[in-house]
Design a protein around this motif. Sequence first.
Motif, mmCIF file in Angstrom:
data_model
loop_
_atom_site.group_PDB
_atom_site.id
_atom_site.type_symbol
_atom_site.label_atom_id
_atom_site.label_comp_id
_atom_site.label_asym_id
_atom_site.label_seq_id
_atom_site.Cartn_x
_atom_site.Cartn_y
_atom_site.Cartn_z
ATOM 1 N N THR A 27 37.512 45.615 89.278
ATOM 2 C CA THR A 27 36.970 44.635 88.337
ATOM 3 C C THR A 27 35.493 44.908 88.035
ATOM 4 N N TRP A 28 34.723 43.839 87.653
ATOM 5 C CA TRP A 28 33.405 44.019 87.052
ATOM 6 C C TRP A 28 33.567 44.853 85.772
ATOM 7 N N SER A 29 34.614 44.568 85.016
ATOM 8 C CA SER A 29 34.907 45.371 83.819
ATOM 9 C C SER A 29 35.549 44.494 82.742
ATOM 10 N N TYR A 30 34.953 43.337 82.518
ATOM 11 C CA TYR A 30 35.570 42.314 81.680
ATOM 12 C C TYR A 30 35.302 42.493 80.180
ATOM 13 N N SER A 31 34.579 43.543 79.791
ATOM 14 C CA SER A 31 34.216 43.754 78.389
ATOM 15 C C SER A 31 34.457 45.201 77.990
ATOM 16 N N LYS A 32 34.731 45.425 76.725
ATOM 17 C CA LYS A 32 34.940 46.792 76.236
ATOM 18 C C LYS A 32 33.673 47.632 76.321
ATOM 19 N N GLU A 33 32.531 46.991 76.613
ATOM 20 C CA GLU A 33 31.273 47.726 76.791
ATOM 21 C C GLU A 33 31.120 48.288 78.214
ATOM 22 N N GLY A 34 32.145 48.137 79.061
ATOM 23 C CA GLY A 34 31.981 48.401 80.477
ATOM 24 C C GLY A 34 32.219 49.820 80.943
ATOM 25 N N ASN A 35 32.455 50.776 80.045
ATOM 26 C CA ASN A 35 32.707 52.160 80.449
ATOM 27 C C ASN A 35 31.507 52.711 81.238
ATOM 28 N N LEU A 36 31.716 52.995 82.512
ATOM 29 C CA LEU A 36 30.611 53.421 83.375
ATOM 30 C C LEU A 36 30.010 54.754 82.957
ATOM 31 N N LYS A 37 30.819 55.661 82.463
ATOM 32 C CA LYS A 37 30.299 56.963 82.035
ATOM 33 C C LYS A 37 29.404 56.815 80.815
ATOM 34 N N GLU A 38 29.806 55.950 79.903
ATOM 35 C CA GLU A 38 28.974 55.722 78.726
ATOM 36 C C GLU A 38 27.681 54.997 79.101
ATOM 37 N N ILE A 39 27.784 54.043 80.025
ATOM 38 C CA ILE A 39 26.584 53.334 80.474
ATOM 39 C C ILE A 39 25.638 54.300 81.187
ATOM 40 N N GLU A 40 26.199 55.169 82.015
ATOM 41 C CA GLU A 40 25.377 56.168 82.719
ATOM 42 C C GLU A 40 24.654 57.068 81.726
ATOM 43 N N SER A 41 25.358 57.494 80.704
ATOM 44 C CA SER A 41 24.743 58.350 79.683
ATOM 45 C C SER A 41 23.631 57.607 78.940
ATOM 46 N N LYS A 42 23.866 56.332 78.653
ATOM 47 C CA LYS A 42 22.883 55.532 77.936
ATOM 48 C C LYS A 42 21.621 55.340 78.787
ATOM 49 N N ILE A 43 21.806 55.158 80.094
ATOM 50 C CA ILE A 43 20.657 55.005 80.998
ATOM 51 C C ILE A 43 19.808 56.273 80.988
ATOM 52 N N LYS A 44 20.478 57.438 81.053
ATOM 53 C CA LYS A 44 19.766 58.710 81.081
ATOM 54 C C LYS A 44 19.009 58.959 79.775
ATOM 55 N N LYS A 45 19.595 58.549 78.665
ATOM 56 C CA LYS A 45 18.976 58.822 77.366
ATOM 57 C C LYS A 45 17.907 57.799 76.994
ATOM 58 N N PHE A 46 18.208 56.514 77.247
ATOM 59 C CA PHE A 46 17.349 55.461 76.707
ATOM 60 C C PHE A 46 16.715 54.556 77.765
ATOM 61 N N GLY A 47 17.154 54.683 79.012
ATOM 62 C CA GLY A 47 16.579 53.850 80.067
ATOM 63 C C GLY A 47 17.345 52.560 80.299
ATOM 64 N N GLU A 49 16.349 49.522 80.560
ATOM 65 C CA GLU A 49 15.937 48.348 79.786
ATOM 66 C C GLU A 49 16.645 48.256 78.438
ATOM 67 N N ASN A 50 17.263 49.339 77.980
ATOM 68 C CA ASN A 50 17.954 49.318 76.690
ATOM 69 C C ASN A 50 19.438 48.968 76.813
ATOM 70 N N LEU A 51 19.887 48.675 78.006
ATOM 71 C CA LEU A 51 21.271 48.237 78.174
ATOM 72 C C LEU A 51 21.418 46.777 77.769
ATOM 73 N N THR A 52 22.612 46.415 77.329
ATOM 74 C CA THR A 52 22.899 45.002 77.089
ATOM 75 C C THR A 52 23.112 44.313 78.431
ATOM 76 N N GLU A 53 23.082 42.986 78.432
ATOM 77 C CA GLU A 53 23.303 42.253 79.675
ATOM 78 C C GLU A 53 24.708 42.508 80.216
ATOM 79 N N ILE A 54 25.667 42.651 79.328
ATOM 80 C CA ILE A 54 27.041 42.941 79.755
ATOM 81 C C ILE A 54 27.108 44.320 80.406
ATOM 82 N N GLU A 55 26.454 45.307 79.800
ATOM 83 C CA GLU A 55 26.439 46.659 80.378
ATOM 84 C C GLU A 55 25.791 46.656 81.754
#
Length: 335
Positions: A27-47, A49-55
Amino acid sequence: MSIYALRVDIAKEVYNSLKDEGVARFTWSYSKEGNLKEIESKIKKFGWENLTEIEKDCWKANFMLSIKEKDYIVYINVPEYGECTVAKVTGEYFWNWEKYKSDGSHCLLIDKESIRTFNRNDKNIPSDLTRRFGLQGKYWRIYLEDKFYNLLQDIDDKKITGELASSESRLFNCINEKINPYLESICEELQHYHVGKYLEELIVKVLGEIPEIKNISRKSGISDKGGDILFDYENTDVFGNYSQKKCAIQVKSYEGIINYDQAIKDMKNIFEYDDSLDLGIIMTTATSIGEEFNEKLEELNKELLEKKKEKSVTILYGKDFARWVLKYGEKFFNR
């Protein structure tokens, strides 16, 4: 090889996915924004602080990215309360919102032939391993690899029989599904009526109703040594050998999610102060545990294990704390 213990609130769905699809879900995956690989990539590219609260919330499950082929996962209280289901991982993390469109979309491939289910309280499971199958958060690591491998062999050899099952435990499991939806609300009410020292008083009263528990004492005042509550408990192994163990409880009256790790720091101090302790329990009315808290608790248990001490710290919170009060405090409800 690593062993991960997981707690999920959708036990039946998770168990069916294991057995029918060969897919382990978390669990901890209640939204379509929850893909961990995509979130990891977003953290590396943008930091971060640029994640949504759901992410940010879904990122709490990022340990899933560390689970590799040949690791093991153990689901606690799956498919039923008191049972554990183990499976061997065959593939790394993937996101499957398209199929499930619900919580439980963090996924791993597993070997369906490796699935084993057992009662964690079976008398033939070593007590230190049984303790690690007790709830300690949303996820944690089990470092007793040799004993875990022996357990898998014992299951195949039919030495794990679930002999501790009784009419009482079967009744408890029967009604558990009906009670479970109300347990979090009960925990919240316990917090409302038992703030601070009043929660300690309640726990002492309930402990007094458990026959195996002796010599209960409650510390007064503020101290980081010795714990809020101390008691001895009787322990008998599979050979009938009797021993008396010592436990310290750290009580935290809390609302909502607990991420403040002072309780873990207190527990560490308690074990350093009193080497005669065998078990530490954090009891709290918090209804959930934060990622940082969970990591600190895992670190403390690993540190105790590395010191080659048969000691551990567990946590009782939320639904399981309410269940414990209901189970052992029953006499107080009939007044």
